[in-house]
Design a protein around this motif. Structure first.
Motif, short mmCIF file in Angstrom:
data_model
loop_
_atom_site.label_atom_id
_atom_site.label_comp_id
_atom_site.label_asym_id
_atom_site.label_seq_id
_atom_site.Cartn_x
_atom_site.Cartn_y
_atom_site.Cartn_z
N LEU A 108 -1.85 1.13 7.39
CA LEU A 108 -2.49 2.31 6.80
C LEU A 108 -1.61 2.79 5.66
N VAL A 109 -2.18 2.87 4.46
CA VAL A 109 -1.46 3.40 3.30
C VAL A 109 -2.07 4.75 2.96
N THR A 110 -1.28 5.81 3.06
CA THR A 110 -1.79 7.16 2.80
C THR A 110 -1.41 7.61 1.40
N VAL A 111 -2.27 8.46 0.82
CA VAL A 111 -2.04 9.00 -0.51
C VAL A 111 -2.02 10.53 -0.41
N ASN A 112 -0.82 11.09 -0.50
CA ASN A 112 -0.66 12.56 -0.44
C ASN A 112 -1.38 13.17 0.76
N PRO A 166 1.72 7.43 24.16
CA PRO A 166 0.79 7.34 23.02
C PRO A 166 0.83 5.97 22.36
N ILE A 167 -0.32 5.54 21.87
CA ILE A 167 -0.41 4.30 21.10
C ILE A 167 -0.19 4.68 19.65
N GLN A 168 0.97 4.32 19.09
CA GLN A 168 1.39 4.81 17.79
C GLN A 168 1.82 3.68 16.87
N MET A 169 1.67 3.93 15.55
CA MET A 169 2.13 3.01 14.53
C MET A 169 3.50 3.46 14.02
N ARG A 170 4.21 2.55 13.36
CA ARG A 170 5.46 2.91 12.70
C ARG A 170 5.16 3.52 11.34
N THR A 171 6.11 4.26 10.78
CA THR A 171 5.88 4.95 9.51
C THR A 171 7.02 4.67 8.53
N ALA A 172 6.66 4.46 7.26
CA ALA A 172 7.65 4.31 6.18
C ALA A 172 7.15 5.09 4.98
N ASP A 173 8.08 5.65 4.21
CA ASP A 173 7.74 6.44 3.03
C ASP A 173 8.27 5.72 1.79
N LEU A 174 7.37 5.31 0.90
CA LEU A 174 7.79 4.54 -0.28
C LEU A 174 8.69 5.34 -1.20
N SER A 192 2.27 -2.21 14.08
CA SER A 192 1.57 -1.88 12.84
C SER A 192 2.31 -0.79 12.07
N LEU A 193 1.79 -0.48 10.87
CA LEU A 193 2.59 0.27 9.91
C LEU A 193 1.78 1.33 9.18
N ILE A 194 2.39 2.51 9.01
CA ILE A 194 1.87 3.55 8.12
C ILE A 194 2.82 3.64 6.93
N VAL A 195 2.28 3.54 5.71
CA VAL A 195 3.08 3.61 4.49
C VAL A 195 2.62 4.82 3.71
N THR A 229 2.42 7.12 0.36
CA THR A 229 2.55 7.04 -1.10
C THR A 229 2.11 8.36 -1.70
N THR A 230 2.34 8.49 -3.02
CA THR A 230 2.03 9.75 -3.69
C THR A 230 0.88 9.63 -4.68
N SER A 231 0.32 8.43 -4.89
CA SER A 231 -0.79 8.29 -5.83
C SER A 231 -1.61 7.07 -5.45
N VAL A 232 -2.86 7.07 -5.93
CA VAL A 232 -3.74 5.92 -5.68
C VAL A 232 -3.16 4.67 -6.34
N GLU A 233 -2.58 4.84 -7.53
CA GLU A 233 -2.00 3.69 -8.23
C GLU A 233 -0.86 3.07 -7.42
N GLU A 234 0.00 3.94 -6.86
CA GLU A 234 1.12 3.44 -6.05
C GLU A 234 0.59 2.75 -4.78
N ALA A 235 -0.44 3.32 -4.19
CA ALA A 235 -1.01 2.75 -2.97
C ALA A 235 -1.62 1.38 -3.24
N LEU A 236 -2.38 1.25 -4.34
CA LEU A 236 -3.01 -0.03 -4.66
C LEU A 236 -2.00 -1.06 -5.12
N ALA A 237 -0.92 -0.62 -5.74
CA ALA A 237 0.14 -1.56 -6.12
C ALA A 237 0.76 -2.18 -4.86
N PHE A 238 0.99 -1.34 -3.84
CA PHE A 238 1.50 -1.87 -2.58
C PHE A 238 0.49 -2.82 -1.94
N SER A 239 -0.79 -2.44 -1.96
CA SER A 239 -1.82 -3.30 -1.40
C SER A 239 -1.89 -4.64 -2.11
#
Length: 857
Positions: free
Chosen positions: A693-697, A420-428, A730-733, A735-745
């Motif tokens: 990719l930054v995910t929110v919930n 599979p072609i996969q990205m790495r994952t991290a949880d803030l 590449s990376l999947i991050v 997050t638990t909120s839009v604010e946290e996601a945009l702060a990382f961005s």
């Protein structure tokens, strides 16, 4: 082949014992005591490491030549993925075997098993249910355990295990109650199916790259003598013990003695002296040597016997000639094209290289040993050419890819060609601040190194002008140029393109023009700062601009529009558009049509650093420009930075550049196929593209759906090989909120930011750092790349914190003016005089005083 036992040596081990042990296999040492226990030459070292060893320390030991490291499971987890599995062994108590994870089993070559007493064969057999037969098992009884017996060694060998024996329990003398004879230990598992009990023995040449010299026979007695003396000793079936070269002088120095996989045949690797191995006086009983080995022998002979005036003698006696020929042949090999040409030129280069080696006393064995040592290194340099050789190692200068760079932490797993072609994952929510900082890092751009490499190209263009452009274009783009430039108006027959493409270009041009025309400053800014003092600011176009449009394997008319339209809107008087030519020396009609639309005055048929240099300094045909715009590979970027820093060029550039980037923020409303497509649209640019990719919930099932789409869509792309490598880094991050996601961005400051959010327009107010934002599910980044109207030349590598993307103002400069009336100077003048006197600049103060005095008069 694994030896019958592994000796554990230390500083107290006698040198003669250590040398004998080194002939029959690797030596085991305590890593902490390595400095006081030097190894015999050609000996593999297995190092037992302490619990305090760090990953960096371990890699240094491997870089320094250790064959394998025995490490604690906790350290093994850090090293797996960085260190090849065959270089690692797990340090385990036998009671802990069942707790070893699959990752540890697959990422290491076996185990160093500490046992509480004499190894039990039944226990070792059951142990094999956890470690398959291809894994090594080194069995280490406790210190001061009973003296091992040959029968124990034999039984362990049959159980696919290797006994560890302290050197203090080994001797070169006869086996006693206190020590086991080394040869007895080595012979323990050997078996012979011959009535005379002899072992067939292949003799190979260490100095001739393993060339087989002959077949002989060995006995227990001859093997013991060879191990102890280091001489080639065999068993003649007619005459008894045969000490090779005892009468002829063709003696052998034994480098290693190995048994085959069935323990019934031996190989002696030797350094042969004298006339050769065969009784007929030849090197081998199987005929003469060939290839490089024959060349080495011939050159050694010529070194001694070549007549004066012969070419080989000249090479040996004239280092300058030899040095020149090495450079000449290396260059010819680099320029060779066909298989036959490459083989012919490589043979020439190897002849001169071996002449250099023989003259210095360097053998093929020495070269092989050096290669083996290099292969043991885990740490690798990037491998770029030194500045003086940069041109010869230049990748095609017209390559449209962006700069390649060494990855930084966190280090991604190496991409494979399957699976599979996969990205790495991290949880803030679970990582530390330092780990979060590492997620924001980009590949290191070694600007200084690249600038040094492009400097010779820039200097050549600066001194030789059009002639240099023609020469470099022939070299890098394989195109012969009659004319370096095309001048407007361009011939209609050179701009013929399919009607559907022409319609798409025209409509994109209209949108991009409309957006950039709206940015133009049409009125002068006028401010009266105090009565009688009026300050103004007005825009003027930069007179001469250079636009770099990458080409080569791709045609990029969109870049010609993005760079040319704001120049046209701003009113730049001269627009030079540089594009690498096609193999026939022409310019792609799509790009030339765009050049016509944007009002380009000159098209330069060149790419790479040579095109940047031509626009920066000017040539007989190429007008000098005042500012250079446009993306490009690492050579183009380095050239832009170099000319900007040269005061003789008097040229500026749009912005620093790096690999393409996209950061996608998605919540549970993100459509998996849309999100995956947006990620892949940047991943296909190059293997160094930055995709986040930054995910929110987002639920695990939803994220899995996105990952499945990434894999499926990637495998359907023609550039899947590139995508596979870029996605693996590449990376999947999470997050638990839009604010946290945009702060990382905002901390990441991406080139492209895509918002797959339920209330995407509301989230834009949270954006502080980005090159361009794509709002909502129906706003793919591709629209901005081609035709929506915004510009696609954007800051990368985190520079969105400081730089804007290319816009109309990029092609303008702002001039300020001020007009002060006589009455206005009465109020302003004393302020200026006071400040000028405070700084000690009396002439400044005087320029106001004389006017104030005149006004009083």
């Amino acid at each position: 082949m694994t030896p019958p036992f592994i000796p554990f040596v230390d500083a107290s081990t006698a040198d003669d014992l250590k040398s004998s042990l080194g002939r029959i296999g690797p030596l085991l040492l305590d890593a902490d005591a390595l400095s006081s226990t030097p190894l015999p030459p050609q000996t593999d070292a297995i190092l037992l490491t302490s619990s305090s060893l760090t990953a960096d320390d371990a890699i240094k030991l491997l870089d320094d030549g250790a064959a394998q490291l025995i490490v604690q499971p906790s350290l093994a987890k850090e090293l797996i993925g960085t260190v090849p599995s065959e270089r690692l062994l797990l340090l385990l108590d036998i009671s802990a075997v069942s707790s070893v994870s699959d990752k540890l089993r697959s990422g290491t070559s076996g185990v160093y098993l500490k046992t509480p007493g004499t190894p039990e064969l039944d226990l070792l057999t059951s142990f094999r249910t956890f470690f398959p037969s291809d894994k090594q098992i080194y069995v280490a009884p406790p210190p001061n355990s009973a003296l091992p017996t040959p029968s124990l060694i034999r039984e362990l060998t049959r159980a696919s295990s290797t006994l560890v024996i302290p050197a203090s329990q080994l001797t070169l003398s006869t086996t006693s109650e206190d020590a086991l004879n080394v040869s007895d230990a080595f012979l323990a598992p050997l078996t012979s199916d011959r009535p005379d009990g002899l072992f067939p023995t292949i003799v190979s040449s260490y100095t001739h790259s393993g060339k087989s010299l002959g077949l002989v026979y060995s006995s227990a007695e001859s093997i013991k003598e060879s191990i102890v003396t280091g001489k080639g000793v065999y068993q003649s079936r007619k005459h008894g013990l045969w000490r090779k070269g005892e009468t002829s002088g063709a003696v052998q120095h034994v480098v290693s003695i190995r048994a085959d996989c069935d323990w019934d045949t031996l190989e002696f690797q030797v350094i042969q002296h004298g006339t050769g191995f065969c009784h007929l006086g030849s090197t081998s009983c199987f005929g003469g040597v060939e290839g490089l080995v024959k060349l080495e022998d011939t050159l050694r002979s010529r070194l001694e016997t070549a007549p004066e005036g012969s070419y080989t003698k000249r090479l040996f006696n004239d280092p300058g000639l030899l040095r020149s020929k090495l450079k000449e042949e290396a260059d010819e090999l680099a320029s060779a094209q066909t298989k036959e040409e490459i083989a012919f030129e490589a043979a020439d280069l190897l002849y001169f290289a071996m002449t250099r080696c023989v003259a210095a006393g360097v053998s093929l064995a020495d070269i092989g040993a050096s290669l083996d040592n290099k292969a043991k290194k885990i740490s690798r340099r990037k491998g770029d050419a030194k500045p003086q050789y940069a041109i010869t190692s230049n990748i095609p200068a017209s390559s449209p890819s962006k700069p390649e760079s060494a990855p930084t932490q966190p280090a991604p797993a190496t991409a494979t060609t399957s699976g599979p072609i996969q990205m790495r994952t991290a949880d803030l929510t679970t990582i530390s601040p330092s780990e979060r900082s590492k997620l924001l890092q980009r590949p290191v751009l070694r600007s200084a190194e690249m600038i040094a490499k492009v400097k010779p190209i820039i200097d050549q263009v600066r001194s030789q002008g059009d002639a240099a452009i023609k020469e470099l274009t022939a070299k890098f783009d394989k195109a012969q140029l009659d004319q370096v430039v095309l001048r407007a108006p361009f011939a209609q027959e050179q701009m013929v393109i399919p009607e559907n493409v022409k319609d798409a270009v025209d409509r994109a041009y209209k949108n991009i023009y409309a957006f950039h025309a709206a940015q133009a400053e049409k009125e002068t800014l006028v401010v009266e700062t105090m009565p009688g003092v009026t300050c103004s600011r007005f825009a003027r176009p930069i007179a001469r601009v250079g636009l770099y449009v990458p080409g080569g394997t791709a045609i990029l008319p969109s870049t010609a529009l993005m760079l040319g339209i704001p120049a046209q809107v701003a009113g730049c008087r001269e627009i030079v558009l540089a594009v690498p030519p096609r193999p026939d020396g022409s310019v792609s009609p799509e790009v030339l049509y765009c050049a016509h639309l944007v009002g380009a005055t000159t098209v330069l048929k060149a790419g790479g650093a040579q095109a940047i240099a031509a626009m920066a300094y000017g040539t007989e045909s190429v007008p000098k420009v005042d500012k250079i715009f446009g993306p490009g590979n690492q050579w183009v970027t380095a050239a832009k930075m170099a000319v900007q820093n040269d005061t003789d060029a008097l040229v500026s550039i749009d912005m620093p550049a790096g690999p393409s980037e996209v950061l996608v923020v998605s919540d549970a409303t993100g459509i998996p196929s849309f999100v995956a497509a947006d990620l892949l649209s940047q991943a296909e640019h190059g293997i160094d593209s930055q995709v986040v990719l930054v995910t929110v919930n987002v639920t695990a099932d939803h994220l899995a759906a996105i990952e499945r789409e990434v894999d499926a869509q990637a495998n359907a792309l023609p550039r899947v090989d590139i995508v596979r490598q870029s996605v693996a880094k590449s990376l999947i991050v999470k997050t638990t909120s839009v604010e946290e996601a945009l702060a990382f961005s905002n901390d990441y400051a991406p080139e492209h930011l895509i918002l797959h959010l339920e209330n995407a327009p509301d989230a834009v107010k949270l954006v502080e750092n980005a090159g361009s934002v794509f709002v909502g599910a129906w706003s793919p980044e591709s629209c901005g790349d081609y035709a929506s109207g915004t510009n696609h030349t954007l800051p990368t590598n985190g520079y969105a914190r400081q730089f804007s993307g290319v816009n109309t103002a990029s092609y303008q400069k702002h001039i300020t003016s001020q007009q002060v009336t006589q009455e206005g100077l009465k109020d302003l003048g004393p302020i200026v005089v006071t400040l000028a006197e405070c700084e000690g600049l009396e002439a400044h103060a005087n320029a106001v005083r004389v006017r104030l005095n005149h006004s009083k008069a």
